[in-house]
Design an enzyme around this catalytic site. Structure first.
Site, PDB file in Angstrom:
ATOM      1  N   LYS A  53      35.756  32.718  42.371  1.00  0.00           N
ATOM      2  CA  LYS A  53      37.028  33.945  42.309  1.00  0.00           C
ATOM      3  C   LYS A  53      36.477  34.790  43.439  1.00  0.00           C
ATOM      4  O   LYS A  53      37.110  35.509  44.368  1.00  0.00           O
ATOM      5  CB  LYS A  53      37.266  34.762  41.144  1.00  0.00           C
ATOM      6  N   GLN A  97      36.006  38.050  32.416  1.00  0.00           N
ATOM      7  CA  GLN A  97      35.768  36.685  32.291  1.00  0.00           C
ATOM      8  C   GLN A  97      35.897  36.051  30.866  1.00  0.00           C
ATOM      9  O   GLN A  97      34.779  36.657  29.996  1.00  0.00           O
ATOM     10  CB  GLN A  97      34.683  36.012  32.998  1.00  0.00           C
ATOM     11  N   ASP A 120      44.809  39.795  35.353  1.00  0.00           N
ATOM     12  CA  ASP A 120      44.987  38.618  34.362  1.00  0.00           C
ATOM     13  C   ASP A 120      46.329  38.659  33.467  1.00  0.00           C
ATOM     14  O   ASP A 120      46.695  37.664  32.930  1.00  0.00           O
ATOM     15  CB  ASP A 120      43.929  38.586  33.319  1.00  0.00           C
TER      16      ASP A 120
END
Ligand code: NAD
Length: 283
Positions: A53, A97, A120
């Site tokens: 990422k 995460q 997200d």
């Protein structure tokens, strides 16, 4: 013979577009989209994802920050980091995460992220907007699938779509997105009876169950579009939830694993960060 939906090629194309738009916006505003990733613990898979990422964000011309903290971190510690990035004008997207270490309260942490920085798409505010069909930041993997279907010109309106899996990160959001695209959607899960029979009526079949090569010929309607979200390891090799070699001659379109849905996910995270940047900076 099925058309292979090439996620690698498509994500490279999308990334070029993101990079070009970022360049233009940087010239115009003197600011760059900024993404912050919080990684707690030393899970090797999470580490690989976060590194990837970070690399992709830099390639796209973004400002990128990664906070790595130990597995002993508390919920309070992570909430402090979230607050720091919520208040940071250079950061437009925040990602925690998952999975978090067991001692951390995932729900509380995800809800602390400002919805406009929730790249997200997991905050209940964005989940709610998605489910009432309004514009919002959407979860990356299912949104990546929708982008792929759109780019290949696959018609969804009026089609029978079956989704196997009802998780909050894949199954439910993709069902909401397919519904918004006017498909008739059925969601199946581990308690569903006659799974193969239901799937065999699908024009669009999305497998997101995490069971290697579970979807076999009896699940497939001839000419179906088959999207394999699964990532599994079998005999040391990556494979999806679909028995790709066994079914591909029956499909009109199919995603391979690896190289299908997977590469789209990080690219979609970059798209979401660019979108958040434009929303926050009112561009
Ligand atoms: P999950 O474990 O949260 O959910 C799995 C779902 O599948 C559940 O809703 C369960 O009811 C259903 N299911 C399990 N066994 C079933 C069965 N025998 N019959 C019918 N339904 C069944 O998983 P998830 O997070 O949604 O991920 C699903 C898969 O997608 C995993 O393989 C995961 O690694 C992969 N994944 C890939 C990406 C990507 O970027 N490509 C992103 C996220 C998840």
């Amino acid at each position: 013979m099925a058309v292979i939906l090439d996620g690698k090629m498509l994500s490279a194309k999308f990334r070029e577009g993101i990079k070009a738009e970022t360049e233009i916006l940087k010239h115009k505003t003197g600011k760059a989209p900024g993404i912050a990733v919080i990684l707690a613990g030393d899970d090797p898979a999470s580490n690989v994802y976060v590194t990837s990422k970070e690399r992709t964000a830099i390639e796209c011309g973004f400002h990128s920050v990664v906070e790595r903290v130990s597995a002993n971190v508390t919920t309070e510690d992570i909430l402090k980091l979230v607050k720091k990035f919520n208040d940071d004008d250079k950061i437009h997207g925040i990602l925690v995460q998952l999975p978090l270490p067991r001692n951390c309260d995932e729900k509380t942490i995800l809800r602390a992220i400002k919805p406009e920085k929730d790249v997200d798409g997991f905050h209940p505010y964005n989940v709610g907007l998605l489910n009432i069909g309004e514009d919002c930041l959407m979860p990356c993997t299912p949104f990546g699938v929708m982008n792929m279907l759109a780019d290949y010109g696959i018609e969804l309106s009026g089609k029978n779509a079956v989704v196997i899996g009802r998780s909050n990160i894949v199954g439910k959001p993709i069902a909401a997105m397919l519904l918004k695209a006017n498909a008739t959607v059925t969601i199946c899960h581990s308690k569903t009876k006659n799974l193969a029979e239901i799937c065999s009526k699908a024009d669009i079949l999305v497998a997101a169950m995490g069971r290697p090569k579970f979807v076999t010929r009896e699940f497939i309607k001839t000419g179906a579009v088959v999207i394999d979200v699964g990532i599994n390891r079998l005999d040391g090799k990556l494979c999806g939830d679909v028995d790709y070699d066994g079914v591909k001659d029956m499909c009109s379109f199919i995603t391979p694993v690896p190289g299908g849905v997977g590469p789209m996910t990080i690219t979609t995270l970059m798209q979401n960060t660019l979108k958040a940047f434009k929303m926050i900076e009112k561009l």
